[in-house]
Each structure stands twice: as structure tokens, then as C-alpha cells.
Design a protein around this motif. Structure first.
Motif, PDB file in Angstrom:
ATOM      1  N   PHE A   9       0.835  -1.203   0.000  1.00 60.36           N
ATOM      2  CA  PHE A   9       0.000   0.000   0.000  1.00 60.36           C
ATOM      3  C   PHE A   9       0.870   1.254   0.000  1.00 60.36           C
ATOM      4  CE2 PHE A   9      -2.368   3.303   2.339  1.00 60.36           C
ATOM      5  CZ  PHE A   9      -3.461   3.423   1.491  1.00 60.36           C
ATOM      6  N   GLN A  10       1.913   1.244   0.821  1.00 54.86           N
ATOM      7  CA  GLN A  10       2.814   2.399   0.908  1.00 54.86           C
ATOM      8  C   GLN A  10       3.472   2.693  -0.445  1.00 54.86           C
ATOM      9  OE1 GLN A  10       5.536   1.128   3.958  1.00 54.86           O
ATOM     10  NE2 GLN A  10       4.268   1.887   5.642  1.00 54.86           N
ATOM     11  N   VAL A  11       3.990   1.641  -1.084  1.00 58.34           N
ATOM     12  CA  VAL A  11       4.703   1.821  -2.349  1.00 58.34           C
ATOM     13  C   VAL A  11       3.761   2.274  -3.466  1.00 58.34           C
ATOM     14  CG1 VAL A  11       5.992   0.624  -4.167  1.00 58.34           C
ATOM     15  CG2 VAL A  11       6.532   0.203  -1.766  1.00 58.34           C
ATOM     16  N   ILE A  12       2.592   1.627  -3.539  1.00 58.61           N
ATOM     17  CA  ILE A  12       1.652   1.964  -4.599  1.00 58.61           C
ATOM     18  C   ILE A  12       1.135   3.391  -4.436  1.00 58.61           C
ATOM     19  CG2 ILE A  12      -0.653   1.479  -5.518  1.00 58.61           C
ATOM     20  CD1 ILE A  12      -0.055  -1.477  -5.212  1.00 58.61           C
ATOM     21  N   VAL A  13       0.867   3.791  -3.204  1.00 62.61           N
ATOM     22  CA  VAL A  13       0.395   5.150  -2.957  1.00 62.61           C
ATOM     23  C   VAL A  13       1.472   6.167  -3.347  1.00 62.61           C
ATOM     24  CG1 VAL A  13      -0.164   6.829  -1.148  1.00 62.61           C
ATOM     25  CG2 VAL A  13      -1.307   4.624  -1.187  1.00 62.61           C
ATOM     26  N   LEU A  14       2.713   5.913  -2.923  1.00 63.13           N
ATOM     27  CA  LEU A  14       3.798   6.850  -3.211  1.00 63.13           C
ATOM     28  C   LEU A  14       4.047   6.976  -4.714  1.00 63.13           C
ATOM     29  CD1 LEU A  14       5.987   8.729  -2.211  1.00 63.13           C
ATOM     30  CD2 LEU A  14       7.484   6.738  -1.885  1.00 63.13           C
ATOM     31  N   THR A  15       4.114   5.840  -5.410  1.00 63.79           N
ATOM     32  CA  THR A  15       4.349   5.895  -6.856  1.00 63.79           C
ATOM     33  C   THR A  15       3.151   6.496  -7.587  1.00 63.79           C
ATOM     34  OG1 THR A  15       3.586   3.597  -7.069  1.00 63.79           O
ATOM     35  CG2 THR A  15       5.960   3.967  -6.881  1.00 63.79           C
ATOM     36  N   ASP A  16       1.967   6.263  -7.066  1.00 63.87           N
ATOM     37  CA  ASP A  16       0.777   6.852  -7.688  1.00 63.87           C
ATOM     38  C   ASP A  16       0.818   8.376  -7.605  1.00 63.87           C
ATOM     39  OD1 ASP A  16      -1.929   6.388  -8.890  1.00 63.87           O
ATOM     40  OD2 ASP A  16      -2.544   7.526  -7.131  1.00 63.87           O
ATOM     41  N   LEU A  17       1.267   8.885  -6.478  1.00 66.30           N
ATOM     42  CA  LEU A  17       1.380  10.337  -6.308  1.00 66.30           C
ATOM     43  C   LEU A  17       2.409  10.923  -7.287  1.00 66.30           C
ATOM     44  CD1 LEU A  17       1.273  10.745  -2.420  1.00 66.30           C
ATOM     45  CD2 LEU A  17      -0.545  11.170  -4.065  1.00 66.30           C
ATOM     46  N   ILE A  18       3.520  10.228  -7.435  1.00 63.61           N
ATOM     47  CA  ILE A  18       4.559  10.696  -8.371  1.00 63.61           C
ATOM     48  C   ILE A  18       4.037  10.666  -9.803  1.00 63.61           C
ATOM     49  CG2 ILE A  18       6.848  10.197  -9.308  1.00 63.61           C
ATOM     50  CD1 ILE A  18       7.564   9.075  -6.522  1.00 63.61           C
ATOM     51  N   PHE A 175       8.791   9.716 -13.690  1.00 62.90           N
ATOM     52  CA  PHE A 175       8.616   8.296 -14.026  1.00 62.90           C
ATOM     53  C   PHE A 175       9.845   7.473 -13.625  1.00 62.90           C
ATOM     54  CE2 PHE A 175       5.226   9.561 -17.135  1.00 62.90           C
ATOM     55  CZ  PHE A 175       4.236   8.741 -16.614  1.00 62.90           C
ATOM     56  N   PHE A 176      11.037   8.062 -13.742  1.00 58.01           N
ATOM     57  CA  PHE A 176      12.250   7.343 -13.358  1.00 58.01           C
ATOM     58  C   PHE A 176      12.270   7.095 -11.845  1.00 58.01           C
ATOM     59  CE2 PHE A 176      16.746   7.268 -12.058  1.00 58.01           C
ATOM     60  CZ  PHE A 176      17.160   6.158 -12.783  1.00 58.01           C
ATOM     61  N   ILE A 177      11.929   8.098 -11.054  1.00 53.34           N
ATOM     62  CA  ILE A 177      11.871   7.945  -9.596  1.00 53.34           C
ATOM     63  C   ILE A 177      10.839   6.890  -9.208  1.00 53.34           C
ATOM     64  CG2 ILE A 177      11.246   9.101  -7.435  1.00 53.34           C
ATOM     65  CD1 ILE A 177      12.417  11.675  -8.616  1.00 53.34           C
ATOM     66  N   SER A 178       9.694   6.917  -9.888  1.00 52.47           N
ATOM     67  CA  SER A 178       8.642   5.944  -9.609  1.00 52.47           C
ATOM     68  C   SER A 178       9.130   4.513  -9.849  1.00 52.47           C
ATOM     69  CB  SER A 178       7.415   6.237 -10.474  1.00 52.47           C
ATOM     70  OG  SER A 178       6.399   5.282 -10.260  1.00 52.47           O
ATOM     71  N   SER A 179       9.870   4.302 -10.940  1.00 48.91           N
ATOM     72  CA  SER A 179      10.375   2.960 -11.237  1.00 48.91           C
ATOM     73  C   SER A 179      11.356   2.477 -10.171  1.00 48.91           C
ATOM     74  CB  SER A 179      11.047   2.945 -12.619  1.00 48.91           C
ATOM     75  OG  SER A 179      12.230   3.724 -12.621  1.00 48.91           O
ATOM     76  N   ILE A 180      12.131   3.393  -9.593  1.00 49.43           N
ATOM     77  CA  ILE A 180      13.076   3.037  -8.522  1.00 49.43           C
ATOM     78  C   ILE A 180      12.322   2.630  -7.259  1.00 49.43           C
ATOM     79  CG2 ILE A 180      14.911   3.887  -7.007  1.00 49.43           C
ATOM     80  CD1 ILE A 180      15.776   3.449  -9.912  1.00 49.43           C
ATOM     81  N   ILE A 181      11.303   3.399  -6.900  1.00 46.49           N
ATOM     82  CA  ILE A 181      10.529   3.118  -5.681  1.00 46.49           C
ATOM     83  C   ILE A 181       9.820   1.768  -5.787  1.00 46.49           C
ATOM     84  CG2 ILE A 181       8.573   3.896  -4.278  1.00 46.49           C
ATOM     85  CD1 ILE A 181       9.369   6.760  -4.974  1.00 46.49           C
ATOM     86  N   LEU A 182       9.369   1.411  -6.984  1.00 52.88           N
ATOM     87  CA  LEU A 182       8.668   0.138  -7.176  1.00 52.88           C
ATOM     88  C   LEU A 182       9.548  -1.073  -6.883  1.00 52.88           C
ATOM     89  CD1 LEU A 182       6.647   0.988 -10.403  1.00 52.88           C
ATOM     90  CD2 LEU A 182       5.683   0.433  -8.166  1.00 52.88           C
ATOM     91  N   LEU A 183      10.872  -0.877  -6.832  1.00 47.73           N
ATOM     92  CA  LEU A 183      11.781  -1.971  -6.485  1.00 47.73           C
ATOM     93  C   LEU A 183      11.542  -2.473  -5.065  1.00 47.73           C
ATOM     94  CD1 LEU A 183      15.100  -0.547  -8.005  1.00 47.73           C
ATOM     95  CD2 LEU A 183      13.808  -2.519  -8.861  1.00 47.73           C
ATOM     96  N   PHE A 184      10.908  -1.648  -4.225  1.00 48.84           N
ATOM     97  CA  PHE A 184      10.666  -2.012  -2.829  1.00 48.84           C
ATOM     98  C   PHE A 184       9.404  -2.853  -2.645  1.00 48.84           C
ATOM     99  CE2 PHE A 184      13.385   1.718  -2.600  1.00 48.84           C
ATOM    100  CZ  PHE A 184      14.309   1.339  -1.630  1.00 48.84           C
ATOM    101  N   LEU A 185       8.698  -3.133  -3.729  1.00 47.29           N
ATOM    102  CA  LEU A 185       7.556  -4.051  -3.627  1.00 47.29           C
ATOM    103  C   LEU A 185       8.056  -5.453  -3.296  1.00 47.29           C
ATOM    104  CD1 LEU A 185       5.336  -3.034  -6.693  1.00 47.29           C
ATOM    105  CD2 LEU A 185       4.705  -2.828  -4.274  1.00 47.29           C
ATOM    106  N   PRO A 186       7.266  -6.246  -2.575  1.00 48.63           N
ATOM    107  CA  PRO A 186       7.711  -7.611  -2.249  1.00 48.63           C
ATOM    108  C   PRO A 186       7.807  -8.476  -3.502  1.00 48.63           C
ATOM    109  CG  PRO A 186       5.406  -7.289  -1.647  1.00 48.63           C
ATOM    110  CD  PRO A 186       5.937  -5.936  -2.016  1.00 48.63           C
ATOM    111  N   LYS A 187       8.693  -9.454  -3.436  1.00 49.67           N
ATOM    112  CA  LYS A 187       8.833 -10.372  -4.558  1.00 49.67           C
ATOM    113  C   LYS A 187       7.561 -11.199  -4.701  1.00 49.67           C
ATOM    114  CE  LYS A 187      13.869 -10.868  -4.482  1.00 49.67           C
ATOM    115  NZ  LYS A 187      14.993 -11.809  -4.340  1.00 49.67           N
TER     116      LYS A 187
END
Length: 403
Positions: A9-18, A175-187
Motif C-alpha cells: 500500500f505504501q509503495v503503490i500510494v507513493l508511486t501513484d502520487l509521483i 517516471f524514473f523515480i517511480s520505477s526506482i521506488i517500485l523496487l521495494f515491492l515484495p517479490k
């Protein structure tokens, strides 16, 4: 609150805002850029909307099916990275005088999003407990509404002060920052894939899944009418500011802002009262009010009245979107999330595409008032169709999960 500690939820919300920041910069910058170059020509403005939504209509079903097959985490990461890379390439052409290529920015971004967005829904469905879906959607809707408030202001400032090139650069960075943050999603634990499973067969299964659900069929038909009505007026909002209110085009940011404030408050109210509100009344009533608001908006020549309608419409629309979002997530099995989105989305986008295609010629050969009234009638028909929804069982399930 347990939900706020959920990593997905944290990652999706943050990337969605970006991503929302990037989208609003893109929307405002391209709108103003095209209007400056074409002397406020409504046909070119409506063509911009067509270019934005055509890829969504064409690729969303394929993208939804692929999202059900691919690793959702990798899909989202690669999608945002591809969007950033495409913008960088486009900047090179724009700085060399080939301004027409800016339309590719929207084109490529729209195509990529058709796989990454369903993947986000799959992660959401898989990792967030069912009883938290209602407040989660409400929070995400609230944050998206927040960008309706600040997004147009950011986009207007960047374009007005720094120009189209700086706007494109900021989009690429986002978009580049968003792609980096998405790396923190669980496998994602990859389940064994049935080798004999065919892509076309899975698409057919998705269509059959929707056909077997009365509510999904009604939602699908309603989406067509809402998309068509919304598509007609979407490219013409700026002409309300110019022709009806007699203001400069940049003042559209204030109407967007008030609509965003309304949506922000409305989504919070919907999130808090989701188990008490009647889903069907919110969905049908919201469409009826939207239809009426379009008529009031186009007849108004007073900024205060137009602004008030934008605020109220934003409030009602947020409640409508939140309740409909909860309804659809509750109704869809996880393995059909991507494909169902891939069916419903192109119906809605197809309506927007058709509406936007005729918006420019329609307002050119009739009038702004006539065009808005036609849109209001179409959306009202969608409201009538949605009265056939049967939501008692879904409403009861929602209440049981939130008690």
C-alpha cells in the motif's frame, strides 16, 4: 492503522502520487502548448484528447490479459522506466525543432500504462486484506483528488515559467523515480504456469467472465455512455473559461483546483461512510447530478457559480468513483482482475475516444451550449441503465467486512 504499515500500500500510494504529478504536468503543458500553436482551435484541442485515449482503447484488453500472466512487480518497474526513457528521446526531438513529436509522449505513456495499471490492481488485491479494501481505495482516491488541486497549478507554473522542454524533463524524472521506488515491492511468488494455456483463450475467458455477470454487463454498458458523454466535454473545459467566463485559459487551473478540493473531501467521506452509504443510490444519483451539472456549467457566465458547480461535482464524483471502485474489486476474482479491467476500460475509453473525436467539429458547427447539453443527455441515459444494478448481496458483504 494496520493499512498504513502495509508495504504494498505504501509503495503503490507513493508511486501513484509521483505518477499523478507527471500526468498533470503533461496534461497542462500539452494543452497550453497546442492552444498557443493553434490559436485556441477546438478541433486541435479535441485531437489531443483522441491521441491520449486511442492507445488505451486499443491496448487495454491486451494489457490486462498480459498483466494476469506476467510478474506484476517487474511489469510496473519496466513500464515506468520505459515511460521515462521515451520522454528523454522525445526531448531530443523537441529541442531540435520537431515539436509535433510531443504527441508521442502521451502515446507511449498511454500504451505502457495499459499493462502496468492492471498489474498494480493485482498487487493491491493480492497483498491488502479484504476488510481494508474500502478504506484503502478511499485513501488512494483522496490522494489522487489532492493532485486535482495542486496538479494543474504545478503544471501551469512549470509550463508558464520554464516552457515545454522543462515540463517534459520533469515528467521523465518523475517516471524514473517511480520505477526506482517500485523496487521495494515484495517479490512475487510465481505460480507454475500451465504451458498449454493460450493467450487468446485467456482473453476469451475474460470476456465470458464479464458476460456471465449481470452487474458487470450493466457496468460495461454504463461505461460506454459515461465515456461518450465525458469525452465530448473533456477537451472543451478550457472553452468554458475562455468563451463563457471571458477569462484567460490559464484560469482553468482554479476550476480544476476547486473540483479537486471537492473530490478530496468526497473521497474521505465515502471512505468513512462506505459501509453506511447505499451503493446503488450513490452510483445512480452521482450520474444524474453529473448530467445536471454540465448544463448548469455551460449556461453559467459567473465564475462563482461555475466554480461552485465544479466543487460540488468533484465531491459527488469522488463518492461515485470510490463506491464503484470498491464494488468492482469486490466482484472480481483475483485471476480475472487484469482481464476484467482490460474489458471495462476500453469500453469507457472507447466512449471517450468517440466523444472527443466529435467534440471539436460538434462545437464548431453548433455551439458550446448545444454540445454540453448533448453530453448531459448521454450521461443521463447511463444513469438510467445503472438503475438495473443488483447490489444487495455486495452491500451486505461490504458491511460484514467492515463491522
Amino acid at each position: 492503522m494496520v493499512l498504513l504499515k502495509n508495504r504494498v500500500f505504501q509503495v503503490i500510494v507513493l508511486t501513484d502520487l509521483i505518477q499523478q504529478t507527471a500526468i498533470w504536468i503533461r496534461n497542462i503543458a500539452l494543452l497550453f502548448f497546442v492552444m498557443d500553436l493553434t490559436n485556441n482551435n477546438p478541433i486541435y484541442v479535441s485531437l489531443l484528447t483522441v491521441i491520449e485515449y486511442a492507445p488505451i482503447f486499443i491496448f487495454s484488453f491486451i494489457g490486462g490479459t498480459l498483466a494476469d500472466r506476467w510478474d506484476p512487480k517487474k511489469t510496473m518497474i519496466y513500464g515506468d522506466f520505459a515511460s521515462a526513457l521515451s520522454i528523454i528521446i522525445i526531448i531530443f526531438f523537441v529541442t531540435n525543432g520537431n515539436w509535433q513529436v510531443i504527441f508521442l509522449a502521451t502515446l507511449i505513456s498511454s500504451i505502457v500504462s495499459q499493462v502496468s495499471q492492471p498489474s498494480s490492481s493485482i498487487m493491491f488485491k493480492r497483498h491488502i486484506p479484504e476488510e481494508m479494501i474500502a478504506p484503502a481505495i478511499g485513501i488512494i482516491q483522496s490522494l489522487q483528488s489532492l493532485f486535482l488541486i495542486i496538479g494543474p497549478i504545478i503544471g501551469t507554473l512549470i509550463y508558464s515559467w520554464l516552457g515545454i522542454t522543462a515540463s517534459l524533463v520533469s515528467i521523465a524524472i518523475a517516471f524514473f523515480i517511480s520505477s526506482i521506488i517500485l523496487l521495494f515491492l515484495p517479490k512475487v511468488k510465481k505460480e507454475k504456469e500451465n504451458i498449454s494455456s493460450k493467450f487468446i483463450k485467456e482473453m476469451q475467458e475474460g470476456i465470458q467472465y464479464v458476460k456471465n455477470s449481470k452487474n458487470l454487463k450493466i457496468i460495461a454498458i454504463t461505461f460506454v455512455f459515461i465515456g461518450l458523454g465525458a469525452g465530448i466535454v473533456q477537451p472543451l473545459d478550457v472553452f468554458i473559461v475562455i468563451d463563457r467566463l471571458g477569462l484567460e485559459k490559464e484560469n482553468i487551473q482554479w476550476l480544476y483546483m476547486l473540483a479537486g478540493i471537492g473530490m478530496f473531501i468526497g473521497s474521505i467521506v465515502a471512505s468513512i461512510l462506505s459501509n453506511k452509504l447505499n451503493m446503488k443510490k450513490v452510483i445512480v444519483g452521482g450520474l444524474c447530478f453529473l448530467s445536471l451539472s454540465l448544463i448548469v456549467e455551460v449556461l453559467s457566465v459567473w465564475f462563482v457559480l461555475t466554480a461552485t458547480m465544479n466543487f460540488i461535482t468533484g465531491f459527488i464524483l469522488a463518492m461515485w468513483q470510490t463506491m464503484l471502485g470498491m464494488l468492482i474489486i469486490k466482484m472480481i476474482d483475483e485471476k480475472f482482475v487484469g482481464r476484467t479491467n482490460g474489458i471495462l476500460t476500453p469500453l469507457f475509453i472507447g466512449g471517450i475516444l468517440l466523444g472527443s473525436a466529435v467534440a471539436g467539429p460538434l462545437v464548431t458547427f453548433t455551439s458550446l451550449i448545444t454540445t454540453y447539453i448533448i453530453s448531459a443527455i448521454i450521461i443521463f441515459v447511463g444513469a438510467i441503465i445503472s438503475t438495473d444494478l443488483e447490489l444487495k448481496n455486495t452491500q451486505k458483504k461490504l458491511k460484514n467486512n467492515t463491522e
